[in-house]
Scaffold this active site. Structure first.
Site, PDB file in Angstrom:
ATOM      1  N   HIS A   1      35.107 -52.428 -50.664  1.00 18.61           N
ATOM      2  CA  HIS A   1      34.705 -51.034 -50.823  1.00 18.61           C
ATOM      3  C   HIS A   1      33.225 -50.882 -51.174  1.00 18.61           C
ATOM      4  CE1 HIS A   1      39.175 -50.174 -51.528  1.00 18.61           C
ATOM      5  NE2 HIS A   1      38.824 -49.540 -50.431  1.00 18.61           N
TER       6      HIS A   1
ATOM      7  N   GLN B   1      53.452 -46.594 -39.533  1.00 16.70           N
ATOM      8  CA  GLN B   1      53.300 -48.032 -39.731  1.00 16.70           C
ATOM      9  C   GLN B   1      54.276 -48.525 -40.798  1.00 16.70           C
ATOM     10  OE1 GLN B   1      49.194 -48.201 -41.134  1.00 16.70           O
ATOM     11  NE2 GLN B   1      49.609 -46.402 -42.378  1.00 16.70           N
TER      12      GLN B   1
ATOM     13  N   ASP C   1      37.290 -45.790 -42.860  1.00 14.94           N
ATOM     14  CA  ASP C   1      37.954 -46.820 -43.657  1.00 14.94           C
ATOM     15  C   ASP C   1      39.355 -47.010 -43.088  1.00 14.94           C
ATOM     16  OD1 ASP C   1      38.829 -48.587 -45.523  1.00 14.94           O
ATOM     17  OD2 ASP C   1      38.865 -47.172 -47.197  1.00 14.94           O
TER      18      ASP C   1
END
Length: 307
Positions: A62, A31, A156
């Site tokens: 978070h 990416q 995540d």
């Protein structure tokens, strides 16, 4: 001339921030990766053109991702994080004194390296903790191959589209469920039910196919489109919305630090869904995503996000 950062427009909407300084840019094997100093959010991590986290805002994402499932589990010892290369989720997991193993499996080593160099406050030394193990590996492959069992698994990651769409595939969730210990929970972010109803529908639908108990929950992440954000927990045995408040408060005191979002009332309230989200939840009983007309009938505030 003003320099601005904006995520790619989505359904006619765009959120942008003034850039104070461009600190880093590269293209990894996976990416694009940038670190920008933004007015308001502060120093921020940008992956594939989308704003992931920032120094001033990271706790809003978070804390709900980590503490809701970890406090829902009565005694978490082994935690797996898939993704999370900025280290924020890992830092919050390690606040729990019961955790004696925290394994992070991140596919892109550059995210970890750049975050440690330019955003070290987010991980806060978590990678040096003796309870931590970091594997640079495809999380889907790890789950397919591992024989280890975890009390809590946290996904995540970026939104479940493109390459990350595999994170809500039947195979991935089946492998994740197999990697849970008895009484285990799996949690991941599920986008915004306001600005991303298709992605939200797909994620909740996938969890409902994989787990007996599926509970979406809500919070606010100011740097994300629409600000109202969501996460989802899947389990075969534990209802994350039910807990003993006295025990939870005792465990919360044992963290040894003040959290900025999470508290027992917030934990309970996060599972209370507005009427339009409850109506959207009912559409996850079928495979087809909701249409604009169905969103409008449900009282969705932005029915135009689906043409």
């Amino acid at each position: 001339m003003d320099d601005w950062f904006a995520e790619p427009p989505y359904a006619g909407c765009e959120q942008r921030y003034r850039v104070l300084q461009r600190l880093h840019a590269q293209t990894t094997p996976w990416q694009t990766l940038e670190v920008l100093d933004l007015e308001g959010p502060g120093r921020a991590l940008i992956l594939a053109g989308t704003l992931q986290t920032s120094l001033n805002d990271e706790f809003t994402y978070h804390e709900p991702l980590v503490h809701v499932p970890l406090f829902a589990h009565p005694n978490p010892h082994r935690v797996l994080i898939v993704g999370g290369g900025d280290g924020g989720a890992l830092r919050h997991v390690l606040l729990h004194p019961s955790v004696d193993r925290a394994l992070e499996v991140e596919i892109d080593q550059a995210v970890v390296e750049v975050s440690l160099r330019l955003l070290p406050e987010i991980s806060g030394g978590a990678y040096s903790d003796p309870r931590t193990e970091l594997k640079i590996q495809d999380g889907a492959k790890f789950l397919a191959d591992t024989s280890e069992r975890f009390d809590v698994i946290l996904i995540d990651s970026t939104d479940p589209v493109g390459p990350a769409a595999a994170l809500i595939s039947d195979e991935f969730l089946r492998n994740a469920r197999r990697a849970l210990a008895p009484g285990g929970l799996l949690a991941m972010q599920s986008g915004s039910p306001i600005s991303q109803p298709r992605e939200w529908h797909a994620t909740i639908r996938a969890f409902k196919k994989a787990f007996r108990i599926v509970k979406p929950y809500l919070g606010y992440v100011p740097i994300y489109p629409a600000m109202l954000w969501s996460w989802v927990i899947g389990s075969d045995e534990v209802d994350p919305g039910s807990f003993d408040e006295l025990s939870l408060r005792s465990r919360l005191d044992g963290l040894g630090t003040e959290l900025r979002v999470y508290n027992p009332a917030m934990h309970r309230a996060a599972f209370v869904l507005p009427n339009f989200v409850q109506a959207l939840l009912k559409t996850t009983d079928r495979d087809e995503p909701p249409t604009a007309a169905q969103l409008r009938a449900a009282g969705h505030p932005l029915p135009g996000v689906i043409a």
